[in-house]
Design a protein around this motif. Sequence first.
Motif, mmCIF file in Angstrom:
data_model
loop_
_atom_site.group_PDB
_atom_site.id
_atom_site.type_symbol
_atom_site.label_atom_id
_atom_site.label_comp_id
_atom_site.label_asym_id
_atom_site.label_seq_id
_atom_site.Cartn_x
_atom_site.Cartn_y
_atom_site.Cartn_z
ATOM 1 N N THR A 180 -15.240 -17.351 139.910
ATOM 2 C CA THR A 180 -15.094 -16.269 138.937
ATOM 3 C C THR A 180 -13.893 -16.566 138.052
ATOM 4 N N THR A 181 -13.932 -15.996 136.854
ATOM 5 C CA THR A 181 -12.779 -16.108 135.951
ATOM 6 C C THR A 181 -11.996 -14.812 135.869
ATOM 7 N N GLN A 182 -12.491 -13.739 136.467
ATOM 8 C CA GLN A 182 -11.794 -12.457 136.409
ATOM 9 C C GLN A 182 -10.624 -12.437 137.379
ATOM 10 N N PHE A 183 -9.524 -11.857 136.945
ATOM 11 C CA PHE A 183 -8.321 -11.840 137.769
ATOM 12 C C PHE A 183 -8.549 -11.105 139.085
ATOM 13 N N ARG A 184 -9.283 -10.001 139.044
ATOM 14 C CA ARG A 184 -9.540 -9.249 140.274
ATOM 15 C C ARG A 184 -10.341 -10.095 141.266
ATOM 16 N N GLY A 185 -11.326 -10.817 140.759
ATOM 17 C CA GLY A 185 -12.141 -11.658 141.632
ATOM 18 C C GLY A 185 -11.343 -12.809 142.221
ATOM 19 N N ILE A 186 -10.472 -13.425 141.415
ATOM 20 C CA ILE A 186 -9.634 -14.515 141.919
ATOM 21 C C ILE A 186 -8.704 -14.011 143.015
ATOM 22 N N ALA A 187 -8.097 -12.839 142.781
ATOM 23 C CA ALA A 187 -7.210 -12.254 143.788
ATOM 24 C C ALA A 187 -7.964 -11.975 145.085
ATOM 25 N N GLN A 188 -9.223 -11.525 144.963
ATOM 26 C CA GLN A 188 -10.016 -11.234 146.154
ATOM 27 C C GLN A 188 -10.320 -12.512 146.942
ATOM 28 N N VAL A 189 -10.649 -13.578 146.225
ATOM 29 C CA VAL A 189 -10.930 -14.861 146.891
ATOM 30 C C VAL A 189 -9.688 -15.349 147.637
ATOM 31 N N LEU A 190 -8.537 -15.238 147.003
ATOM 32 C CA LEU A 190 -7.301 -15.698 147.640
ATOM 33 C C LEU A 190 -6.931 -14.829 148.838
ATOM 34 N N SER A 191 -7.160 -13.521 148.725
ATOM 35 C CA SER A 191 -6.845 -12.631 149.848
ATOM 36 C C SER A 191 -7.761 -12.868 151.038
ATOM 37 N N ASP A 192 -8.944 -13.401 150.759
ATOM 38 C CA ASP A 192 -9.892 -13.707 151.838
ATOM 39 C C ASP A 192 -9.632 -15.073 152.464
ATOM 40 N N GLY A 193 -8.529 -15.705 152.057
ATOM 41 C CA GLY A 193 -8.182 -16.999 152.642
ATOM 42 C C GLY A 193 -8.757 -18.177 151.907
ATOM 43 N N GLY A 194 -9.065 -17.994 150.633
ATOM 44 C CA GLY A 194 -9.688 -19.073 149.867
ATOM 45 C C GLY A 194 -8.705 -19.999 149.171
ATOM 46 N N VAL A 195 -7.445 -20.001 149.601
ATOM 47 C CA VAL A 195 -6.455 -20.890 148.975
ATOM 48 C C VAL A 195 -6.776 -22.337 149.344
ATOM 49 N N GLY A 196 -6.999 -23.150 148.322
ATOM 50 C CA GLY A 196 -7.314 -24.552 148.554
ATOM 51 C C GLY A 196 -6.627 -25.431 147.535
ATOM 52 N N ILE A 197 -6.724 -26.729 147.743
ATOM 53 C CA ILE A 197 -6.059 -27.666 146.849
ATOM 54 C C ILE A 197 -6.633 -27.589 145.438
ATOM 55 N N GLY A 198 -7.928 -27.299 145.319
ATOM 56 C CA GLY A 198 -8.549 -27.194 144.001
ATOM 57 C C GLY A 198 -7.968 -26.060 143.190
ATOM 58 N N LEU A 199 -7.809 -24.883 143.814
ATOM 59 C CA LEU A 199 -7.210 -23.744 143.116
ATOM 60 C C LEU A 199 -5.764 -24.025 142.756
ATOM 61 N N LEU A 200 -5.054 -24.706 143.633
ATOM 62 C CA LEU A 200 -3.649 -25.010 143.363
ATOM 63 C C LEU A 200 -3.511 -25.960 142.174
ATOM 64 N N VAL A 201 -4.384 -26.975 142.106
ATOM 65 C CA VAL A 201 -4.351 -27.901 140.973
ATOM 66 C C VAL A 201 -4.706 -27.176 139.681
ATOM 67 N N GLY A 202 -5.713 -26.309 139.742
ATOM 68 C CA GLY A 202 -6.073 -25.523 138.564
ATOM 69 C C GLY A 202 -4.934 -24.642 138.094
ATOM 70 N N LEU A 203 -4.248 -24.015 139.035
ATOM 71 C CA LEU A 203 -3.106 -23.171 138.683
ATOM 72 C C LEU A 203 -2.000 -23.995 138.034
ATOM 73 N N CYS A 204 -1.787 -25.217 138.522
ATOM 74 C CA CYS A 204 -0.754 -26.076 137.935
ATOM 75 C C CYS A 204 -1.060 -26.385 136.475
ATOM 76 N N PHE A 205 -2.329 -26.648 136.174
ATOM 77 C CA PHE A 205 -2.697 -26.926 134.781
ATOM 78 C C PHE A 205 -2.520 -25.686 133.907
ATOM 79 N N VAL A 206 -2.916 -24.522 134.395
ATOM 80 C CA VAL A 206 -2.737 -23.282 133.632
ATOM 81 C C VAL A 206 -1.257 -23.021 133.396
ATOM 82 N N ALA A 207 -0.447 -23.205 134.445
ATOM 83 C CA ALA A 207 0.992 -22.982 134.311
ATOM 84 C C ALA A 207 1.609 -23.959 133.315
ATOM 85 N N ALA A 208 1.127 -25.205 133.293
ATOM 86 C CA ALA A 208 1.648 -26.190 132.340
ATOM 87 C C ALA A 208 1.341 -25.772 130.906
ATOM 88 N N GLY A 209 0.130 -25.286 130.660
ATOM 89 C CA GLY A 209 -0.230 -24.830 129.322
ATOM 90 C C GLY A 209 0.611 -23.658 128.872
#
Length: 474
Positions: A180-209
Amino acid sequence: MNWTIALPELVLACAAMATLVAGAFAGRAASLVAATMSVGALLLTAVLVLSVGPGPAVGFAGTFVVDGFAVFIKLLCLGAGIAAILMSRDWLQAEGIERFEFHVLIQLAVLGMLVMASANDLMTLYLGLELQSLSLYVIAAFARDDARSSEAGLKYFVLGALASGLTLYGSTLVYGFAGTTQFRGIAQVLSDGGVGIGLLVGLCFVAAGLAFKVSAVPFHMWTPDVYEGAPTPVTAFFSIAPKIAAVGLLLRVMAGPFQAMAADWRQIIVLLSIASMLLGAFAAIGQRNIKRLMAYSSIGHVGYALVGLAAGGQSGLRGVLVYMAIYLFMNAGTFACILSMRRPDGRAVEGIDDLAGLGRSDPGMALALAIFMFSMAGIPPLAGFFGKLYVFLAAVEQGLWPLAIIGVLASVVSAFYYLRIVKLMYFDAPADSFAPRPASLSLVMVGSAGFTLLFFALPAPLVGAAQARRRTAA
């Protein structure tokens, strides 16, 4: 849809189109008509932002949100847009580049900032970011016959396109791993234990921009050249409004959907903060052009703001909002003084040495600029001291003692080049005097100096508003 929550944005978009049409048919008075309509449109938009209320309310299938945080950031961006228009008209006229399109582009850039403040989806985030950026690319090169301005626009466009690509690529990675691209959906995935290397790499690119948009080190390389080359009113706008909008968006993203990954992204923010504070403190020491000095100063101030984001929590995020509000007044006032640096023969000057003896030739402007310099250096009891105090206290509360100590030391180093300007104005032999300044610049200068000087007497309204805005956003 709940489209009424986006009424301010819709009105501003229509007003920008109306200004474009009016300017095309107004003839020689086009610039004056466009400037008047633009200020009126931004004021009307501010009234509508307040009338919509702090919410929180969600619309457009969950992609657009209005809460207290969005209202606070939007009002700061609208105020910065109004100040930029007020400061620009006489300068553009004196330089022979007075065209009504400038005011239309300011409106469209501010429109993008309002969308950024209400982004509740990665696609809305990108839409607002690009709407702002496309307008800024054009006004950076607004003085078409000036090689420096054209170079500034080209540099900003090329590097800005790279940053946009990083942001979009990071968003696709987040979507691919979160579904999902919605902030609420992303937060729900992370709260359910969905933290992974893919999300972390994606966050790094967003933070760089986003770090590029706020001029955080190491994504700062465009800032000194663009600040120096762009027309001075454009530099004034660049130094305030886009910074506030991008910092607000960074808060929205990091402290919102990715809050569950705070332990991971805090390391990135701490690194960006330390690098920005140190580079801003040391690189500005050797500058002789005041616009380049303000470029490095803005990099340093972004580093201080990121201290609050790294600290997190209510106190840290409140500190960032207060800091950016104070930053708005300090920078607007400083650039009102820079825009007043024009010789009686009509020549605009940008050298720091041109301020020599200003305390004798123009005591009022010298006093105002001294207030801004002392405030940026963080000297009490001026507003800049309290801005730094709030973010450093938040860092100490969260146990980030090294970050706070580095921030204080960087602030001490940066005081050198701020106080050097005060020394030039009051202790050096007078240079040639400046021409009388327009009333609009005096208005911005006096208003900003009054806020900066008297903030300590009544800080409660701004601090309370920042606290309430952050609470509703959470």
